[in-house]
Scaffold this motif. Structure first.
Motif, short mmCIF file in Angstrom:
data_model
loop_
_atom_site.label_atom_id
_atom_site.label_comp_id
_atom_site.label_asym_id
_atom_site.label_seq_id
_atom_site.Cartn_x
_atom_site.Cartn_y
_atom_site.Cartn_z
N ILE A 178 -4.98 -3.47 -3.98
CA ILE A 178 -3.58 -4.89 -3.36
C ILE A 178 -3.91 -5.65 -3.04
O ILE A 178 -5.40 -5.13 -2.10
CB ILE A 178 -2.37 -4.19 -2.70
CG1 ILE A 178 -1.64 -2.87 -3.27
CG2 ILE A 178 -1.85 -5.46 -1.61
CD1 ILE A 178 -1.54 -1.81 -2.40
N LYS A 189 -9.70 -11.93 -7.90
CA LYS A 189 -9.33 -11.44 -8.86
C LYS A 189 -9.43 -9.89 -9.06
O LYS A 189 -10.61 -9.84 -9.45
CB LYS A 189 -9.28 -11.95 -10.41
CG LYS A 189 -8.53 -14.17 -10.07
CD LYS A 189 -7.94 -14.42 -10.64
CE LYS A 189 -6.82 -15.19 -9.50
NZ LYS A 189 -8.15 -16.40 -9.90
N ALA A 237 -6.86 -1.71 -1.06
CA ALA A 237 -6.00 -2.86 -1.11
C ALA A 237 -7.48 -3.84 -0.02
O ALA A 237 -8.53 -2.80 1.11
CB ALA A 237 -4.95 -2.48 0.11
N LEU A 247 1.06 -1.29 0.17
CA LEU A 247 0.14 0.17 -0.05
C LEU A 247 0.88 1.55 -0.16
O LEU A 247 0.28 2.48 -0.94
CB LEU A 247 -0.87 -0.31 1.20
CG LEU A 247 -2.06 1.10 0.77
CD1 LEU A 247 -3.16 0.48 0.11
CD2 LEU A 247 -3.24 0.12 2.60
N HIS A 253 -4.84 -3.18 -11.57
CA HIS A 253 -3.78 -3.53 -10.80
C HIS A 253 -3.34 -2.73 -9.64
O HIS A 253 -2.49 -3.24 -8.44
CB HIS A 253 -2.92 -4.05 -11.47
CG HIS A 253 -3.08 -5.52 -11.60
ND1 HIS A 253 -2.15 -6.55 -11.58
CD2 HIS A 253 -4.22 -5.52 -13.11
CE1 HIS A 253 -2.82 -7.92 -12.93
NE2 HIS A 253 -4.19 -6.70 -13.46
N GLU A 254 -3.95 -1.44 -9.31
CA GLU A 254 -3.44 -0.74 -8.52
C GLU A 254 -3.94 -0.80 -7.22
O GLU A 254 -3.75 -0.39 -5.73
CB GLU A 254 -4.39 1.09 -8.61
CG GLU A 254 -3.34 1.29 -9.78
CD GLU A 254 -2.44 1.88 -9.72
OE1 GLU A 254 -2.02 2.27 -8.46
OE2 GLU A 254 -1.51 1.44 -9.94
N LYS A 302 2.32 1.96 -3.24
CA LYS A 302 1.94 3.24 -4.41
C LYS A 302 2.23 4.67 -4.72
O LYS A 302 1.87 4.59 -3.11
CB LYS A 302 0.36 1.83 -4.49
CG LYS A 302 -0.15 0.76 -4.20
CD LYS A 302 0.12 0.32 -6.17
CE LYS A 302 -0.06 -0.88 -6.11
NZ LYS A 302 -0.40 -1.32 -7.28
#
Lengths: 208, 208
Positions: B188, B181, B171, A205, B185-186, A208
């Motif tokens: 987490i 899934k 996240a 985290l 892709h940002e 990013k």
DNA sequence: TACAATTAGTTAATTAATTGACAAACAATT
DNA sequence: AATTGTTTGTCAATTAATTAACTAATTGTA
């Protein structure tokens, strides 16, 4: 079949294979190639073949793997062939939550819960009574307990683990934030560190 | 300082360093060499030095490491510099147990709990009200939630995760037995598979 | 039945992770 | 102040893990 020394990395992937194969079985898929499995599970096809060949040749050239057979083989490798008797030590929030988790469906039967707190001893969770720790030794021996799940406070954990080892427990599944150390190397210890997992998440985290 | 690419193996060891250093700090130990740390933590001294040098030279030849400094440095690396706002989705047994776990002491503040079940919505766990899922989007945005902890049923998990991603969560800490899934892709995703851990234990139990 | 396509098992090559070795820096001691 | 002992940071060597390549078995099809 099971040859010399299988690496930890491989062993820790086995449950994932097991999980995905079960799902496929439920979805009526009865045949799978390493390539197809690779696509859903995320390991390379080569790795999948390498992993499985640590334990035997379960596939067939030109065909792939039979899902049900492979699922059963991996279940066997993971020891899911008998029912294991388990107890939970520490019937706080986490202990109670784990008691309600359906490990039973995987062959892990909850045979008892223990706590020192008189506020919870006597209560029943899913037909299992929370008993006083005084009864621990007796119950482990009488009920032939294989696995103890430790959900005590951090401070009590190591001392409880030492007792469990003395009473002949075979394995410890530890949820407290310490690495339990047992001198007797016959006792298997699996530490689950929830905080470690959360901090790993936190690391990414921050990145990013 | 933080250079190119740190391997996952290293990252997953960081929380353990953090844990042991904290303990030492509490025990009044203010200086430690890689050799001494090796003895308690179980990694080789060489590995410890290699690991730490991924992030900077925190030690001093002839002296070792200052425990407090190293603890703080690793805390920084792990992102433990701000408070993260978290919510729990799914207020069943596990969700409630996690709500009672003191992640707050590590800088993770529980800002909300959500469930679809009207039997639990309205209840309060540690001053946090369990709200209906309808309020999820609004609360994530208003309360600037960083992390969502998913404790729903297996079947609901992926759909909840997709929603969370849509609402801008950063996240996801997933406790359901599926690998979530997320296309973005940002976001987490950290999957905790309790069953995998138990099956690994079972593997070793069978080996004996 | 013959032949092309598929795919596991296996060996080799490559990449990653861990361990070992050592010079340079500093601490401690006399 | 000089000297000895300690210990990091780093580079090299080694070991482990992963990926690629290839052979042979089998399937599916014409």
């Amino acid at each position: 079949m099971t040859n010399n020394k299988v690496s930890m990395a491989v062993i820790r992937r086995l449950p994932k294979y097991h999980r995905y194969l079960k799902e496929m079985l439920e979805n009526g898929i009865n045949r799978i190639s390493s390539k197809e499995l690779s696509d859903v599970i995320g390991f390379t096809a080569s790795q999948i073949r390498q992993d499985l060949n640590n334990f035997g040749g379960f596939g067939q050239q030109g065909y792939g793997y039979n899902v049900e057979d492979l699922y059963n083989e991996i279940g066997q490798i993971l020891g899911l062939v008998k029912t294991y008797n388990t107890i939970i030590i520490g019937a706080g929030n986490l202990g109670q939550a784990l008691a309600n988790y359906n490990f039973a469906s995987h062959g892990f039967k909850l045979e008892g819960m223990f706590d020192i707190n008189p506020k919870v001893t006597g209560l029943r969770i899913r037909d299992v009574e929370i008993k006083d720790m005084d009864l621990l030794e007796e119950e482990i021996k009488n009920k032939n307990i294989d696995i103890a799940i430790i959900c005590t406070s951090r401070d009590a954990a190591q001392s409880v683990a030492d007792d469990l080892a003395k009473y002949g427990i075979k394995a410890i599944w530890n949820f407290t934030p310490v690495d339990l150390k047992i001198n007797n190397h016959e006792v298997i210890v699996e530490n689950v560190h929830l905080i470690d997992s959360l901090l790993t998440l936190s690391y990414f985290l921050k990145e990013k």
